[in-house]
Design an enzyme around this catalytic site. Structure first.
Site, PDB file in Angstrom:
ATOM      1  N   ARG A 166     -12.815  -7.576   7.145  1.00 26.72           N
ATOM      2  CA  ARG A 166     -13.524  -7.990   5.937  1.00 26.72           C
ATOM      3  C   ARG A 166     -14.008  -9.417   6.106  1.00 26.72           C
ATOM      4  O   ARG A 166     -13.307 -10.252   6.686  1.00 26.72           O
ATOM      5  CB  ARG A 166     -12.599  -7.910   4.728  1.00 26.72           C
ATOM      6  CG  ARG A 166     -12.257  -6.473   4.372  1.00 26.72           C
ATOM      7  CD  ARG A 166     -11.494  -6.388   3.100  1.00 26.72           C
ATOM      8  NE  ARG A 166     -10.270  -7.161   3.169  1.00 26.72           N
ATOM      9  CZ  ARG A 166      -9.572  -7.536   2.123  1.00 26.72           C
ATOM     10  NH1 ARG A 166      -9.989  -7.218   0.910  1.00 26.72           N
ATOM     11  NH2 ARG A 166      -8.453  -8.210   2.249  1.00 26.72           N
TER      12      ARG A 166
ATOM     13  N   SER B 214      -3.241 -10.857  10.769  1.00 27.64           N
ATOM     14  CA  SER B 214      -1.938 -10.413  10.283  1.00 27.64           C
ATOM     15  C   SER B 214      -1.095  -9.739  11.359  1.00 27.64           C
ATOM     16  O   SER B 214      -0.773  -8.546  11.269  1.00 27.64           O
ATOM     17  CB  SER B 214      -2.143  -9.508   9.079  1.00 27.64           C
ATOM     18  OG  SER B 214      -2.903 -10.221   8.139  1.00 27.64           O
TER      19      SER B 214
ATOM     20  N   ASP C 114      -1.508 -12.779   6.536  1.00 31.68           N
ATOM     21  CA  ASP C 114      -1.858 -12.256   5.202  1.00 31.68           C
ATOM     22  C   ASP C 114      -0.828 -12.618   4.129  1.00 31.68           C
ATOM     23  O   ASP C 114      -1.174 -12.817   2.958  1.00 31.68           O
ATOM     24  CB  ASP C 114      -2.125 -10.734   5.227  1.00 31.68           C
ATOM     25  CG  ASP C 114      -1.013  -9.925   5.881  1.00 31.68           C
ATOM     26  OD1 ASP C 114      -0.031 -10.525   6.351  1.00 31.68           O
ATOM     27  OD2 ASP C 114      -1.141  -8.690   5.925  1.00 31.68           O
TER      28      ASP C 114
HETATM   29  C1  BGC Z   1       2.621  -8.050  10.930  1.00 29.08           C
HETATM   30  C2  BGC Z   1       2.644  -9.197   9.973  1.00 29.08           C
HETATM   31  C3  BGC Z   1       1.850  -8.844   8.724  1.00 29.08           C
HETATM   32  C4  BGC Z   1       2.335  -7.518   8.149  1.00 29.08           C
HETATM   33  C5  BGC Z   1       1.544  -7.096   6.929  1.00 29.08           C
HETATM   34  C6  BGC Z   1       3.045  -6.752  10.263  1.00 29.08           C
HETATM   35  O1  BGC Z   1       2.904  -5.687  11.135  1.00 29.08           O
HETATM   36  O2  BGC Z   1       3.476  -8.303  12.029  1.00 29.08           O
HETATM   37  O3  BGC Z   1       2.101 -10.355  10.560  1.00 29.08           O
HETATM   38  O4  BGC Z   1       2.012  -9.858   7.787  1.00 29.08           O
HETATM   39  O5  BGC Z   1       2.205  -6.514   9.132  1.00 29.08           O
HETATM   40  O6  BGC Z   1       0.211  -6.918   7.227  1.00 29.08           O
END
Ligand code: BGC
Length: 473
Positions: free
Chosen positions: A77, A139, A196
């Protein structure tokens, strides 16, 4: 007619999924140990407690126009956001599904695809000749050495692109942007990278200044929180004001060292063995929306094999890994507290093309679904309570986002109920508030970019002999 004999046999089989309050206390205790270890040293804990370098929360004095980019699930996005006095204005936004092949393609192919989308979006918004700052929400577990530097430690969820782990993803994005940018288009400057959870916390803190925890429960799961610098042994810089930093816990990895084995079931272990990241993200595999439907599928398969479900005859879809979508689990749980199971029936009709199912089957599927979703919510509540106790204030709010927690009809309530149970049992004076921060992950990236420029915002910037105007808005 429900067959009571079958139901009690099934109850006995799925019993290990029904943890009691003592089990969650133990989970919280183990997590707290890992959090402490992670604050001392990243390598000695399964919960890495990554430093984000985000120390200031928004104070409504942010101004200007920024780009935000979000990569973390099945879409990328891009958003163009303007900060006005007392208002955040979304000028434009775009969402693109990531082609399935890119989840396994090389890193440069993935980042070229992202850069192409960002540039097209900037051109569409007439940003040629403008230097625009971009906040990047990425993320996945990454070690940060500064606000715009993050080395990917491991892919999670459904990503497995070679050539990215061990590299600075900001550099990879910048290289792809450079490859794609020519003279006539904007100069996109990646000024911040965040997780995130961090974005969600930052966005939530605009709505409620007590927000000190960020939570995502969607495809993946994770938490972050605001920690005081003096509690972080591994903090490498000075202790100047603001005397705090957001810690990206990466608590999805809690249990990767085996400490959660005593609470996991044989189905959890199979999901792990057959995943892309074996022995990794154990906590996430118990909680997140990507794994819960797979857990449901595997438990159903066990019961069919034992002749306790569908008269021992499995519908063909039951053999296809990851074939059930999380939204059907939400639909089934709409029957929570109701006598008739019409939603469960409806969901099963959508999952299986041809199936014959009696009332006993419906009861069983509702019960498995409800048990694993509640277990997920209670694990989340335990993590929140464990974090909240570290924050030295009575009113602590949690900013949350993610498809499971936001779209499931009861998940939030279950999390709240369990957190309250902890508070009552432990007699600790703490009130936990919950603030929905929809799309916080991406807005947060723009806010962090804006925070960087809150104090000092040049009007022009010179790059490669060219002068770019910072904003024309
Ligand atoms: C990631 C995190 C992320 C979470 C939610 C996990 O798989 O390791 O960095 O915050 O997913 O998206």
């Amino acid at each position: 007619m429900v067959n009571g004999n079958i139901i009690s046999k099934v109850d006995a089989i799925i019993h290990p999924l029904k943890l009691n309050h003592e089990d969650y206390l133990k989970d919280g205790h183990l997590l707290n140990n890992e959090l402490n270890r992670g604050l001392k040293s990243t390598k000695d804990s399964s919960v890495k407690m990554y430093l984000t370098y985000v120390r200031s929360l928004p104070n409504q004095k942010e101004r200007g126009v920024y780009l935000a980019l979000d990569l973390g699930g099945t879409n990328i996005r891009v958003v163009l956001i303007e900060f006005l006095p007392n208002k955040i204005n979304v000028i434009d936004q775009q969402c693109h599904e990531i082609p399935a092949t890119l989840f396994f393609s090389s890193g440069s192919q993935l980042f070229d695809f992202i850069a192409e989308n960002v540039i097209q979006f900037a051109i569409k918004n007439k940003l040629a000749g403008v230097r625009v700052a971009l906040g990047f929400t990425f993320s996945f577990p990454s070690v940060q050495h500064g606000l715009a530097e993050a080395t990917l430690v491991a892919w999670t969820k459904n990503f497995m692109c070679p050539g990215v782990v061990g590299y600075d993803v900001v550099q990879l994005l910048k290289q792809s942007l450079k490859r794609k940018m020519d003279r006539s288009i904007p100069y996109i400057d990646v000024v911040a990278i965040i997780n995130d959870t961090t974005g969600t916390l930052i966005y939530g803190s605009l709505k409620d200044s007590n927000c000190k925890i960020g939570l995502i429960v969607g495809t993946g799961s994770n938490c972050c929180y605001v920690e005081q610098l003096q509690n972080i042994d591994k903090w490498p810089y000075n202790y100047s004001e603001p005397n705090q930093v957001i810690i990206n816990c990466e608590c999805g990895a809690f249990g990767d060292n085996g400490v959660l084995d005593c609470l996991a079931t044989s189905w959890d272990r199979t999901i792990d063995y057959e995943s892309l990241n074996i022995t990794k993200q154990i906590h996430e595999k118990i909680i997140a929306g990507m794994y819960l439907p797979e857990l449901l599928r595997r438990i159903m398969l066990t019961l069919v094999e034992k002749g306790l479900l569908f008269n021992g005859l499995a519908p063909i879809e039951l053999f296809v890994p990851y074939s059930i979508k999380t939204k059907f689990m939400s639909l089934i749980d709409l029957d929570d507290g109701r006598k008739d199971l019409t939603n469960t029936k409806e969901a099963l009709k959508k999952i299986f093309k041809y199936f014959k199912c009696n009332e006993t089957d419906l009861r069983i599927i509702f019960s498995i679904n409800n048990t694993i979703t509640r277990r997920s919510a209670y694990f989340v509540a335990t993590a929140l309570w464990t974090l909240a106790k570290r924050i030295d204030q009575v009113n602590v709010s949690v900013a949350y986002d993610g498809s499971l927690i936001c779209k499931h009809p009861h998940y939030k309530r279950w999390v709240k109920e369990k957190v309250n149970e902890f508070a009552q049992n432990e007699g600790i004076e703490k009130v936990i508030g919950f603030v929905e921060a929809p799309d916080g992950s991406i807005y947060g990236a723009a806010i962090v970019a804006a925070i960087c420029y809150r104090e000092k915002r040049p009007k022009f910037i010179k790059k490669n002999g060219k002068v770019y105007e910072i904003t024309r808005f």
